[in-house]
Design a protein around this motif. Sequence first.
Motif, mmCIF file in Angstrom:
data_model
loop_
_atom_site.group_PDB
_atom_site.id
_atom_site.type_symbol
_atom_site.label_atom_id
_atom_site.label_comp_id
_atom_site.label_asym_id
_atom_site.label_seq_id
_atom_site.Cartn_x
_atom_site.Cartn_y
_atom_site.Cartn_z
ATOM 1 N N ALA A 15 0.429 -1.627 -0.067
ATOM 2 C CA ALA A 15 -0.370 -0.281 -0.007
ATOM 3 C C ALA A 15 0.837 1.379 -0.556
ATOM 4 C CB ALA A 15 -0.965 -0.327 1.389
ATOM 5 N N GLU A 16 1.795 1.013 0.849
ATOM 6 C CA GLU A 16 2.608 2.146 0.520
ATOM 7 C C GLU A 16 3.580 2.782 -0.592
ATOM 8 O OE1 GLU A 16 5.678 0.941 4.058
ATOM 9 O OE2 GLU A 16 3.683 2.226 5.481
ATOM 10 N N LYS A 17 3.829 1.187 -1.601
ATOM 11 C CA LYS A 17 4.512 1.315 -2.317
ATOM 12 C C LYS A 17 3.216 2.369 -4.055
ATOM 13 C CE LYS A 17 7.688 -1.831 -2.132
ATOM 14 N NZ LYS A 17 8.146 -3.344 -2.474
ATOM 15 N N VAL A 18 2.647 1.690 -3.740
ATOM 16 C CA VAL A 18 0.890 1.881 -4.477
ATOM 17 C C VAL A 18 0.207 3.788 -4.228
ATOM 18 C CG1 VAL A 18 -1.463 2.144 -4.735
ATOM 19 C CG2 VAL A 18 -0.084 0.095 -4.676
ATOM 20 N N ASP A 19 0.986 4.007 -2.786
ATOM 21 C CA ASP A 19 0.892 5.311 -2.303
ATOM 22 C C ASP A 19 1.905 6.447 -3.157
ATOM 23 O OD1 ASP A 19 -1.359 5.473 -1.226
ATOM 24 O OD2 ASP A 19 -0.728 5.079 1.206
ATOM 25 N N ALA A 20 3.454 6.070 -2.615
ATOM 26 C CA ALA A 20 4.153 6.424 -3.387
ATOM 27 C C ALA A 20 4.147 6.582 -4.598
ATOM 28 C CB ALA A 20 5.746 5.657 -2.991
ATOM 29 N N ALA A 21 3.845 5.802 -5.767
ATOM 30 C CA ALA A 21 3.918 6.065 -6.996
ATOM 31 C C ALA A 21 2.831 7.398 -7.428
ATOM 32 C CB ALA A 21 3.792 4.142 -7.549
ATOM 33 N N ALA A 22 1.647 6.939 -6.650
ATOM 34 C CA ALA A 22 0.133 8.360 -7.113
ATOM 35 C C ALA A 22 1.238 9.403 -6.934
ATOM 36 C CB ALA A 22 -0.342 7.392 -6.535
ATOM 37 N N GLU A 23 1.702 9.456 -5.655
ATOM 38 C CA GLU A 23 2.617 10.583 -5.694
ATOM 39 C C GLU A 23 2.925 11.220 -6.489
ATOM 40 O OE1 GLU A 23 4.848 12.936 -1.954
ATOM 41 O OE2 GLU A 23 3.273 11.154 -1.628
ATOM 42 N N ARG A 24 4.412 10.525 -6.570
ATOM 43 C CA ARG A 24 5.270 10.485 -7.501
ATOM 44 C C ARG A 24 4.182 10.680 -9.089
ATOM 45 N NH1 ARG A 24 7.714 6.017 -7.757
ATOM 46 N NH2 ARG A 24 7.129 4.719 -9.442
ATOM 47 N N LEU A 25 3.595 9.711 -9.608
ATOM 48 C CA LEU A 25 2.960 10.364 -10.425
ATOM 49 C C LEU A 25 1.722 11.281 -10.813
ATOM 50 C CD1 LEU A 25 3.506 6.260 -12.103
ATOM 51 C CD2 LEU A 25 4.759 8.289 -12.712
ATOM 52 N N ASP A 26 1.348 12.221 -9.773
ATOM 53 C CA ASP A 26 0.462 13.471 -9.629
ATOM 54 C C ASP A 26 -1.066 12.238 -10.260
ATOM 55 O OD1 ASP A 26 -0.566 14.598 -8.822
ATOM 56 O OD2 ASP A 26 -0.294 16.028 -10.522
ATOM 57 N N ARG A 27 -0.716 11.032 -9.396
ATOM 58 C CA ARG A 27 -2.322 10.445 -10.109
ATOM 59 C C ARG A 27 -3.025 9.684 -8.857
ATOM 60 N NH1 ARG A 27 -3.703 9.387 -15.638
ATOM 61 N NH2 ARG A 27 -1.810 10.215 -16.788
ATOM 62 N N PRO A 28 -4.000 9.686 -8.686
ATOM 63 C CA PRO A 28 -4.898 9.218 -7.793
ATOM 64 C C PRO A 28 -4.733 7.168 -7.986
ATOM 65 C CG PRO A 28 -6.337 9.801 -9.317
ATOM 66 C CD PRO A 28 -4.626 10.193 -9.997
ATOM 67 N N ARG A 29 -4.453 6.977 -6.542
ATOM 68 C CA ARG A 29 -4.534 5.987 -6.185
ATOM 69 C C ARG A 29 -5.117 4.894 -6.421
ATOM 70 N NH1 ARG A 29 -4.149 6.501 0.260
ATOM 71 N NH2 ARG A 29 -6.271 6.442 0.197
ATOM 72 N N ALA A 30 -6.542 4.822 -7.242
ATOM 73 C CA ALA A 30 -7.360 4.048 -7.673
ATOM 74 C C ALA A 30 -6.800 3.906 -9.277
ATOM 75 C CB ALA A 30 -8.746 4.808 -8.308
ATOM 76 N N TRP A 31 -6.437 4.996 -10.115
ATOM 77 C CA TRP A 31 -5.462 5.660 -11.390
ATOM 78 C C TRP A 31 -4.548 4.414 -11.144
ATOM 79 C CZ3 TRP A 31 -0.843 6.124 -14.089
ATOM 80 C CH2 TRP A 31 -0.655 5.645 -14.784
#
Length: 86
Positions: A15-31
Motif C-alpha cells: 500500500a505504501e508503494k502504491v501511495d508513493a507511485a501515486a504521489e510521484r506520478l501525480d495520479r490517484p491511488r485508484a489509477w
Amino acid sequence: MATRVLTAHVPIDLAEKVDAAAERLDRPRAWIVKQALKTWLIEEERRHQLILEGLADIDAGRTVSHEDMQAWAASLGSDNPKPRPR
C-alpha cells in the motif's frame, strides 16, 4: 463506462508503494491500482495462451526428450555446442 468497486486487503508495504507511485506520478491511488491490475491481467492471459499452445504441442506429439534437452543445455558452454533439439 460502468464501474464496479473491488476491495482487497494488501500488505502495508505494498500500500505504501502504491501511495508513493501515486504521489510521484501525480495520479490517484485508484489509477495506479487499475493500471497494475490491467497489466497483470494482460500478462496472465498471455501466460495462459502459452500454456494452451504448449499443451496442444504435447497432444500433437511435438516434444523433445528430456535427455536431448539436457545434452543440448550441457553443450552450450562448450567449444562445440549442439544444435537446438527439434
